[in-house]
Scaffold this active site. Structure first.
Site, PDB file in Angstrom:
ATOM      1  N   HIS A   1       0.914  -1.503  -0.038  1.00 44.98           N
ATOM      2  CA  HIS A   1       0.077  -0.166  -0.041  1.00 44.98           C
ATOM      3  C   HIS A   1       0.990   1.255  -0.008  1.00 44.98           C
ATOM      4  O   HIS A   1       0.462   2.289   0.175  1.00 44.98           O
ATOM      5  CB  HIS A   1      -1.020   0.140   1.405  1.00 44.98           C
ATOM      6  CG  HIS A   1      -2.279  -0.821   1.106  1.00 44.98           C
ATOM      7  ND1 HIS A   1      -3.378  -0.532   0.490  1.00 44.98           N
ATOM      8  CD2 HIS A   1      -2.457  -2.035   1.824  1.00 44.98           C
ATOM      9  CE1 HIS A   1      -3.972  -1.714   0.597  1.00 44.98           C
ATOM     10  NE2 HIS A   1      -3.541  -2.497   1.324  1.00 44.98           N
TER      11      HIS A   1
ATOM     12  N   LYS B   1      -8.082  13.785   5.118  1.00 45.99           N
ATOM     13  CA  LYS B   1      -7.216  12.764   4.674  1.00 45.99           C
ATOM     14  C   LYS B   1      -6.258  12.886   5.846  1.00 45.99           C
ATOM     15  O   LYS B   1      -6.139  14.076   6.611  1.00 45.99           O
ATOM     16  CB  LYS B   1      -6.782  12.281   3.379  1.00 45.99           C
ATOM     17  CG  LYS B   1      -6.080  13.684   2.812  1.00 45.99           C
ATOM     18  CD  LYS B   1      -5.614  13.537   1.502  1.00 45.99           C
ATOM     19  CE  LYS B   1      -6.723  13.576   0.548  1.00 45.99           C
ATOM     20  NZ  LYS B   1      -6.815  12.502  -0.210  1.00 45.99           N
ATOM     21  N   ARG B   2      -5.380  12.007   6.068  1.00 44.33           N
ATOM     22  CA  ARG B   2      -4.210  12.029   6.947  1.00 44.33           C
ATOM     23  C   ARG B   2      -3.444  13.197   6.718  1.00 44.33           C
ATOM     24  O   ARG B   2      -3.355  13.510   5.382  1.00 44.33           O
ATOM     25  CB  ARG B   2      -3.757  10.738   6.954  1.00 44.33           C
ATOM     26  CG  ARG B   2      -2.762  10.593   8.120  1.00 44.33           C
ATOM     27  CD  ARG B   2      -2.158   9.030   8.091  1.00 44.33           C
ATOM     28  NE  ARG B   2      -1.789   8.391   6.664  1.00 44.33           N
ATOM     29  CZ  ARG B   2      -0.831   8.378   6.166  1.00 44.33           C
ATOM     30  NH1 ARG B   2       0.152   8.619   6.622  1.00 44.33           N
ATOM     31  NH2 ARG B   2      -0.951   7.761   5.091  1.00 44.33           N
TER      32      ARG B   2
ATOM     33  N   LYS C   1       0.642  14.525   0.991  1.00 40.52           N
ATOM     34  CA  LYS C   1      -0.590  14.682   0.329  1.00 40.52           C
ATOM     35  C   LYS C   1      -0.901  16.126   0.451  1.00 40.52           C
ATOM     36  O   LYS C   1      -1.917  16.687  -0.268  1.00 40.52           O
ATOM     37  CB  LYS C   1      -1.785  14.261   1.714  1.00 40.52           C
ATOM     38  CG  LYS C   1      -1.750  12.597   2.014  1.00 40.52           C
ATOM     39  CD  LYS C   1      -2.411  12.157   2.798  1.00 40.52           C
ATOM     40  CE  LYS C   1      -2.570  10.409   2.884  1.00 40.52           C
ATOM     41  NZ  LYS C   1      -2.936   9.823   1.935  1.00 40.52           N
TER      42      LYS C   1
ATOM     43  N   THR D   1      -8.499   6.486  -1.486  1.00 46.43           N
ATOM     44  CA  THR D   1      -9.931   6.114  -1.451  1.00 46.43           C
ATOM     45  C   THR D   1     -10.959   7.292  -1.043  1.00 46.43           C
ATOM     46  O   THR D   1     -12.247   7.200  -1.465  1.00 46.43           O
ATOM     47  CB  THR D   1     -10.328   4.744  -0.545  1.00 46.43           C
ATOM     48  OG1 THR D   1      -9.918   5.217   0.743  1.00 46.43           O
ATOM     49  CG2 THR D   1      -9.446   3.596  -0.767  1.00 46.43           C
TER      50      THR D   1
ATOM     51  N   LYS E   1     -14.929   8.270  -2.850  1.00 50.19           N
ATOM     52  CA  LYS E   1     -15.857   8.610  -1.969  1.00 50.19           C
ATOM     53  C   LYS E   1     -16.707   9.608  -2.523  1.00 50.19           C
ATOM     54  O   LYS E   1     -17.981   9.858  -2.739  1.00 50.19           O
ATOM     55  CB  LYS E   1     -15.875   8.295  -0.567  1.00 50.19           C
ATOM     56  CG  LYS E   1     -15.453   7.276   0.025  1.00 50.19           C
ATOM     57  CD  LYS E   1     -14.864   7.271   1.400  1.00 50.19           C
ATOM     58  CE  LYS E   1     -13.998   6.000   1.755  1.00 50.19           C
ATOM     59  NZ  LYS E   1     -13.073   6.217   3.034  1.00 50.19           N
TER      60      LYS E   1
END
Length: 835
Positions: free
Chosen positions: A375, A568-569, A574, A676, A680
């Site tokens: 992952h 998100k984290r 990111k 993911t 969504k």
């Protein structure tokens, strides 16, 4: 006589009960029974928690019937089984999902209305089962949902952490962590199964001996043992009577306390063993910055692997004896990321040391049953454990790993004679100052399948991270693009939009998301677009109302503004930081009077930083400080708002994703494995702004470039620029970027906290910045201008929204799990009677 009395007793099956009803009358009766008798409450109890528990028990009883029927169906068929081993299962709340999958939602609404109760209030009283850190754990939860819906015999195995992902508070802009004691009031959905308790060994040493057949064997002795106690949670499929199992292990001491020490007055020491054992599953992700944290983390991983494999092997032996000739044919283990990779060595240990198989037979079983999912593309995220730690904690496992590696090195040497550099790169044991065990390499060597989780990710694994292994075993490597379950992430969390979709194309999309393609023609229907837009606006208002109540917002937000969402984290790759730079740029435009044809925007950012992640916490502080300045500036008004959403979790995302217009998926290309959250948001009609990273590549392919806002360097361009990256030259050449950096640098957002953002400025300006945030700034700003132009045309934007939803069919975990099953597990679906 006693004998004749025994013969005269009637034969009675104590587990035989009439089927529970699914109508309002039966639900009311069972609810009252549970509330009054099982929970011991009466009309004077005003605590909603007990009403929630009574309802949960009423629903769980109906799951239990199907649970037992599913178990018997699998047993009768003697079918092949798969086991999903994951350190995280971010389940969230269970009640809504269980009602939906049982087809009980409407009946429960009616039942509670008759009882004078509000279903929403009961749902809100359920704590999140926060047994995960983010996407990895939520993916695992979606996967086991889809396995049940597809009626595949798959069991999930994980750990029952006493404290889940921490609760995040924001104090003066800083993240403050509080324990998430989600089990404070117990967990009504689980059933303890002490009869399946397993013993886990730690420490000690090994001894060789000769068995009764003259074979040399190894005994692991002198160990400090811990018990692993299983707790089972039902996982229902969508209205098909299948209920699979999620089995979570709790660590417990072999002795509750030392009575001798207690009687001698040493009260603390008398329970020390119990406390030490239970610490193993006390906290999700202990801080592994120190040796104690590393040791506890390894204990967690080994307890998961050993308890799960012992459980599976005991069930096999219970049915087949010690005949393992068909074990590989009937079982498959899916390792969710590198965390459970110790399973490779543990299965070897159990087969050899406990069940008496030889090395070759054991290794053949391992290599035919283990499958590994990677992952991450970040090398630092691939776990390594020091050889010294493993020899001390798991001496028998370390011996087995040495032997696996020796055999593997012989294989590499035979394939590439004399290529010692390659042997060094591929060795499971990393040489150097302190020898390390490369756990990802152990997983690859021991598995028959290795997959990435998006097409780009899988390509980069083969070409870069695991290149040597791909050249040796190209047939092992494959791709399984991630997905999310449409039951929770559209049908349950956005019922108004789900109802509109079903009205037009039927409800078959709930189990076959590709049917959403039927929506595409309605994007040209003006009346349908109007209804779609109205549903989305209401979802935005619902999100606002939820956040106003939770955060106590003292300013108004324009519901017609672009709801620009990144949740998100918090991590540098990111690039929440790039998002903030854009917000500051917009603020600069407003302050300089550049507001012609302005499009109002509300930027919502949420996520947790790992407690020991310094830069991520600084980014949270910057977001909140910038928000304080912007949201209180009368010149800005409702043109721009920035809101940080604290304590991001599954139940929060269920409110957030229906209310998003724009989905920010802006990671540095080549860093995100899949994502993911992007799926969504797309499924709920949000339009994506993103780089060509992770599953963004496939999202753009599905929806078309005209319905996706692309920006940024590609993975190849990132690699090429890295050699001569000069962020200061980029800053100096871009007046807008220079103004943004200057505004942070001068202390405008930290007037009374001198220097707190210096490290952020230094990281942005450093030629060694691996995330290359500055390099993508101009492209991001230009893409955001295209967003504004598109959003000004409501008809165009609504059409884009519909088409994004319509194109999201590929990103269902039903499709993902079908791919896993067709290519890796090869299970046969088993129908369960009695729906």
């Amino acid at each position: 006589m006693p004998g004749s009395f025994e013969k005269s007793k009637p034969k009675f099956n104590i587990a035989s009960l009439p089927r529970l009803g699914m109508n309002e009358k039966d639900l009311i009766s069972d609810f009252k029974h549970n509330y009054s008798h099982r929970l011991g409450r009466d009309e004077h109890c005003n605590c909603l928690h007990y009403a929630y528990e009574a309802l949960a028990l009423t629903v769980r009883d109906r799951l239990s019937e199907r649970w037992k029927a599913t178990y018997n169906a699998y047993k009768d068929k003697g079918c092949k089984r798969a086991y999903y081993l994951s350190m995280e299962f971010l389940m969230g709340r269970s009640l809504t999902n269980a009602m939906l999958n049982l087809g009980l939602t409407d009946e429960v609404h009616k039942t509670l209305y008759e009882l004078g109760l509000d279903l929403e209030e009961l749902i809100e009283s359920e704590p999140d089962a926060g047994l995960g850190n983010g996407g990895l754990g939520r993916l695992a939860a979606c996967f086991i949902d889809s396995c049940a819906t597809l009626q595949l015999p798959v069991t999930g195995y994980g750990l029952r952490y006493e404290y889940g992902m921490f609760n995040q508070l924001i104090m003066d802009g800083d993240q403050v962590e509080e324990p998430d004691h989600w089990l404070r009031n117990g967990n009504i959905w689980e059933i303890e199964r002490p009869e399946y308790t397993q013993t886990i060994k730690f420490g000690g040493h090994t001894e060789t001996y000769i068995d009764e057949k003259g074979h040399e064997r190894v005994a692991w002795v002198g160990t400090q043992d811990v018990l692993a106690v299983p707790y089972d949670t039902p996982v229902p499929g969508f209205q098909n009577s299948t209920v699979n199992i999620l089995r979570l292990w709790k660590a417990s001491a072999t002795e509750e306390f030392n009575l001798g020490e207690f009687n001698a007055g040493d009260y603390a020491e008398s329970v020390a063993a119990k406390n030490t054992a239970e610490n193993i599953t006390m906290v999700l992700y202990p801080n592994d910055a120190n040796e104690n944290g590393k040791e506890l983390r390894l204990q967690q991983q080994y307890l998961l692997a050993s308890a799960s494999l012992q459980d599976i092997l005991e069930h096999w032996v219970g049915r087949h004896g010690q005949d393992f000739s068909r074990f590989a044919e009937k079982n498959c283990f899916q390792l969710n990321d590198t965390h459970p990779s110790i399973s490779v060595a543990e299965l070897m240990r159990l087969l050899m040391d406990v069940y008496g198989l030889g090395w070759d037979d054991s290794w053949a079983i391992v290599q035919k049953t283990m499958a590994y999912t990677n992952h991450t593309l970040l090398p630092e995220a691939l776990e390594k454990w020091s050889v010294g730690l493993m020899q001390r904690m798991l001496p028998r496992l370390m011996e087995i790993i040495f032997k696996i590696n020796a055999d593997f090195m012989s294989q590499v040497s035979a394939h590439w004679p004399g290529d010692f550099a390659r042997m060094g790169r591929m060795s499971i044991i990393e040489e150097g100052g302190e020898k390390q065990v490369r756990m990802a390499f152990l997983a690859i060597v021991g598995s028959f399948s290795v997959n990435g989780v998006a097409e780009l990710h899988s390509k980069l694994l083969r070409q870069d991270l695991f290149k040597d292994f791909s050249e040796l075993w190209p047939e092992k490597f494959n791709n399984k693009t991630n997905g999310v379950t449409p039951r929770r992430w559209l049908a349950a969390c956005n019922p108004e939009l789900a109802s509109l979709i079903s009205e037009k194309i039927g409800d078959g999309w709930i189990t076959d998301l590709s049917q959403l393609q039927k929506l595409a023609p309605y994007a040209e229907d003006a009346k349908f677009r109007k209804r779609w837009h109205a549903v989305q606006q209401q979802a935005k208002q619902n999100l606002l109302d939820y956040k106003k109540e939770e955060l106590g917002l003292d300013f108004e937000v324009n519901v017609d503004a672009i709801f620009d969402v990144q949740v998100k984290r918090i991590h540098e790759y990111k690039r929440q930081l790039l998002n903030v730079l854009h917000v500051i740029h917009l603020y600069n435009r407003i302050k300089s009077g550049d507001t012609a044809n302005w499009v109002p925007r509300c930027v919502l950012i949420g996520g947790k930083a790992a407690p020991g992640y310094y830069m991520a916490k600084k980014i949270i502080k910057l977001i909140n400080n910038v928000a304080d300045v912007i949201n209180s500036d009368p010149d800005v008004g409702d043109k721009l708002k920035l809101i940080f959403l604290p304590n991001y979790r599954v139940s929060a995302m269920e409110k957030i994703c229906p209310g998003a217009d724009l989905s920010e998926q802006i990671s540095t290309a080549g860093k995100e494995a899949s994502g993911t959250g992007n799926m969504k948001f797309m499924m709920n009609g949000a339009v994506t702004i993103g780089t060509l990273d992770g599953a963004n590549v496939e999202i753009r392919e599905e929806v078309g470039d005209e319905n996706f806002f692309l920006f940024g360097l590609t993975e190849e361009e990132v690699t090429e620029m890295r050699e001569h990256y000069n962020p200061m030259a980029i800053i100096d050449a871009d007046e807008d970027l220079k103004k943004v950096i200057d505004l942070i640098n001068c202390g405008h957002f930290n007037r009374f906290e001198a220097g707190i953002f210096d490290d952020i400025i230094h990281s942005l300006a450093s030629p060694d910045d691996p995330w290359m945030t500055v390099a993508d700034f101009r492209s991001f700003i230009d893409a955001q201008r295209r967003v504004e132009i598109a959003y000004q045309d409501t008809e165009r934007w609504t059409k884009m929204s519909i088409l994004n939803c319509a194109a999201s069919g590929k990103f269902s975990t039903d499709r993902t799990i079908t791919d896993y099953n067709n290519d890796i597990w090869k299970l046969t679906p088993v129908a369960v009677k009695g729906g």
